[in-house]
Design an enzyme around this catalytic site. Sequence first.
Site, PDB file in Angstrom:
ATOM      1  N   LYS A 135      44.841  32.307  36.467  1.00 14.28           N
ATOM      2  CA  LYS A 135      44.408  31.406  37.535  1.00 14.28           C
ATOM      3  C   LYS A 135      43.036  31.887  38.018  1.00 14.28           C
ATOM      4  O   LYS A 135      42.921  32.869  38.739  1.00 14.28           O
ATOM      5  CB  LYS A 135      45.386  31.403  38.708  1.00 14.28           C
ATOM      6  N   GLU A 141      39.434  29.251  42.593  1.00 18.90           N
ATOM      7  CA  GLU A 141      39.223  27.809  42.760  1.00 18.90           C
ATOM      8  C   GLU A 141      37.776  27.505  43.135  1.00 18.90           C
ATOM      9  O   GLU A 141      37.350  26.358  43.124  1.00 18.90           O
ATOM     10  CB  GLU A 141      40.192  27.248  43.812  1.00 18.90           C
ATOM     11  N   CYS A 174      32.269  44.055  44.911  1.00 18.50           N
ATOM     12  CA  CYS A 174      33.216  44.981  45.536  1.00 18.50           C
ATOM     13  C   CYS A 174      32.662  46.395  45.505  1.00 18.50           C
ATOM     14  O   CYS A 174      33.141  47.266  46.223  1.00 18.50           O
ATOM     15  CB  CYS A 174      34.560  44.928  44.837  1.00 18.50           C
ATOM     16  N   GLU A 232      34.592  44.360  56.218  1.00 18.21           N
ATOM     17  CA  GLU A 232      33.938  44.162  54.915  1.00 18.21           C
ATOM     18  C   GLU A 232      33.146  42.861  55.056  1.00 18.21           C
ATOM     19  O   GLU A 232      33.732  41.768  55.112  1.00 18.21           O
ATOM     20  CB  GLU A 232      34.974  44.028  53.791  1.00 18.21           C
TER      21      GLU A 232
HETATM   22  P1  NAD Z   1      40.321  36.129  47.891  1.00 19.25           P
HETATM   23  O1  NAD Z   1      41.356  37.129  48.208  1.00 19.25           O
HETATM   24  O2  NAD Z   1      39.953  35.132  48.951  1.00 19.25           O
HETATM   25  O3  NAD Z   1      40.764  35.262  46.611  1.00 19.25           O
HETATM   26  C1  NAD Z   1      41.223  35.885  45.432  1.00 19.25           C
HETATM   27  C2  NAD Z   1      42.318  35.027  44.799  1.00 19.25           C
HETATM   28  O4  NAD Z   1      43.446  34.968  45.672  1.00 19.25           O
HETATM   29  C3  NAD Z   1      41.885  33.586  44.550  1.00 19.25           C
HETATM   30  O5  NAD Z   1      42.318  33.223  43.251  1.00 19.25           O
HETATM   31  C4  NAD Z   1      42.567  32.786  45.636  1.00 19.25           C
HETATM   32  O6  NAD Z   1      42.973  31.517  45.182  1.00 19.25           O
HETATM   33  C5  NAD Z   1      43.775  33.625  46.015  1.00 19.25           C
HETATM   34  N1  NAD Z   1      44.040  33.608  47.462  1.00 19.25           N
HETATM   35  C6  NAD Z   1      43.130  33.621  48.464  1.00 19.25           C
HETATM   36  N2  NAD Z   1      43.732  33.703  49.661  1.00 19.25           N
HETATM   37  C7  NAD Z   1      45.056  33.725  49.427  1.00 19.25           C
HETATM   38  C8  NAD Z   1      46.200  33.855  50.251  1.00 19.25           C
HETATM   39  N3  NAD Z   1      46.098  33.923  51.588  1.00 19.25           N
HETATM   40  N4  NAD Z   1      47.405  33.879  49.666  1.00 19.25           N
HETATM   41  C9  NAD Z   1      47.526  33.810  48.333  1.00 19.25           C
HETATM   42  N5  NAD Z   1      46.468  33.706  47.497  1.00 19.25           N
HETATM   43  C10 NAD Z   1      45.247  33.681  48.022  1.00 19.25           C
HETATM   44  O7  NAD Z   1      39.042  36.932  47.400  1.00 19.25           O
HETATM   45  P2  NAD Z   1      37.597  36.368  47.080  1.00 19.25           P
HETATM   46  O8  NAD Z   1      36.953  35.958  48.371  1.00 19.25           O
HETATM   47  O9  NAD Z   1      37.644  35.399  45.969  1.00 19.25           O
HETATM   48  O10 NAD Z   1      36.867  37.700  46.511  1.00 19.25           O
HETATM   49  C11 NAD Z   1      36.251  38.630  47.364  1.00 19.25           C
HETATM   50  C12 NAD Z   1      37.129  39.821  47.628  1.00 19.25           C
HETATM   51  O11 NAD Z   1      37.523  40.411  46.402  1.00 19.25           O
HETATM   52  C13 NAD Z   1      36.419  40.934  48.399  1.00 19.25           C
HETATM   53  O12 NAD Z   1      37.286  41.452  49.355  1.00 19.25           O
HETATM   54  C14 NAD Z   1      36.106  41.972  47.328  1.00 19.25           C
HETATM   55  O13 NAD Z   1      35.977  43.290  47.806  1.00 19.25           O
HETATM   56  C15 NAD Z   1      37.301  41.818  46.441  1.00 19.25           C
HETATM   57  N6  NAD Z   1      37.036  42.320  45.107  1.00 19.25           N
HETATM   58  C16 NAD Z   1      37.574  43.522  44.772  1.00 19.25           C
HETATM   59  C17 NAD Z   1      37.313  44.066  43.524  1.00 19.25           C
HETATM   60  C18 NAD Z   1      37.885  45.396  43.156  1.00 19.25           C
HETATM   61  O14 NAD Z   1      37.914  45.706  41.958  1.00 19.25           O
HETATM   62  N7  NAD Z   1      38.357  46.195  44.105  1.00 19.25           N
HETATM   63  C19 NAD Z   1      36.509  43.374  42.597  1.00 19.25           C
HETATM   64  C20 NAD Z   1      35.989  42.135  42.974  1.00 19.25           C
HETATM   65  C21 NAD Z   1      36.265  41.619  44.241  1.00 19.25           C
END
Ligand code: NAD
Length: 518
Positions: free
Chosen positions: A195, A198, A303, A403
Amino acid sequence: MLALRKGVANIRSSARSKKFSSVPVIQNFINGKFVDSSATSFIDVTNPATNEVICRVPESTRHEMEEAAGCAQEAFGTWREVPVQQRQRVMFNLQKLVRDNTEEIARSITLEQGKTLPDARGDVFRGLEIVEMSSALGHLMMGETQGNLSTGIDSYSYREPLGVTSGICPFNFPAMIPLWMFPVAITAGNTSVMKPSEKDPGAMMILAKLAQEAGVPDGVLNVIHGGHDAVNFICDAPEIKAISFVGGNEAGEYIHARGTGNGKRVQANLGAKNHCTVLPDADKDAVVKALAGAAFGAAGQRCMALSTVIFVGETKEWIADIAEEGKKYKVGSGFDDDVQVGPLISPEAQARCEDIISKAIEQGASCPLDGRGVVVEGCETGNFVGPTMLTGCSTDNIGYTEEIFGPVMTCLEADSLEEAIKITNANPYGNGCCIFTQSGSAARKFQHEIDVGQVGINVPIPVPLPFFSFTGSRSSIRGDLHFYGKEGVKFVTKAKTVTSNWTYKGNLGGAVMPTMGN
Ligand code: NAD
């Protein structure tokens, strides 16, 4: 190549939403076919440099998601029997196709995610490295042996695939993160339901097409779309045995709890607040350039971005030089050659970033470089924030506690290396950190005492290469096994240990060189 382009165009254009008939709708990829979704709700994918709607993501229906999981389950039965050498060869094909189509994937990333084209090429390349690693996965899947444990008794273990695995991806690395997930899983003999975010699913759809061209059989790799419903489906579907998640803490902790509650393996890489310690003996010019790049590059939406810098002793004088360096960074569309800072992913992300900067100032921070309200000619409706520095921050200032995920460097000050280590270790996140110094003993002390999973010594963004693993720690991860490398392979395999007693002595001879798995 032409065939691929046509294919990719089809992925987007064949389905049209009834309400917005001119906007293409992304397709599902189920059982080797790009298929229109019968969804009734859709999520807009926008170009963050303009906020124009590029395409729409369907919220895949329950039936479509069940179909994806079901055919992945069925495909597992045959795929697990394919010799690992042959599965590796598919990855060998895929690495060539990803390399040859880097430009197309990178352009999709810049369009949907906003990062600059050179940075988008880097996004593809760091994922490609995991495909290269997967092309030689066999040796990482090997078990262990111990002979003659008692008279005639030997023991040996295998690592076997789990079954259907799943990947839930964030928006910030639309190619690299999916490539951390499905190549390792399927080369180990699993099947996969992915997945993508989006917000920018385009790169994953191109990768699915390339995987098919590389020889991934129908049903082995599937792609569904959506938000919470798709996530809940993945957490609950009994066919899915393991979930790889990368994203923020709220979603990741929820997915970890729900997935493990259902008896699944979950590896979840989460948020970060990466700290850099600058010692007075560091090379000032190198530090200024490295810190500006690591804090403001990719608009801070990495990240591993260096969002916090602890200036030790007189190095606080260098803040002005970094601000001067930041001023040189051009903000604009990622497609423009001379731009270094692209847009944030959404108007909400931009508003949140600007709001945190304002509140941080209200709470006592100074702002020698302020990127709020930046207007980009030709992209006036985009989500831009320019390089920003918050100085004189206390550790309870919102500029430090959140963050921000924007091009903002939060600057703290310390009197000693010990104090800098203490501040870094007191922060809940443990994704990455670094130190700039010319002292071997200071660097050794830092690497030994710092409680962070990925450490750079004069290296601002120390992302490990594929033969290691991505080893973020503390609040930056849930689950025990990290992505890629040996740990990544362990995550998608289970051990089977055999203890045997063979006293039989038959004719085991044969004159021909064995060529197994050919
Ligand atoms: P996000 O958590 O908003 O979304 C990630 C995924 O989770 C998406 O596919 C989304 O559809 C789903 N999602 C979002 N909110 C949800 C919820 N409440 N319940 C269930 N599913 C949900 O993250 P983002 O904004 O796309 O990415 C940024 C974040 O990712 C930052 O916090 C960054 O630090 C982190 N990140 C971490 C790493 C790492 O390796 N540690 C790498 C890249 C990004």
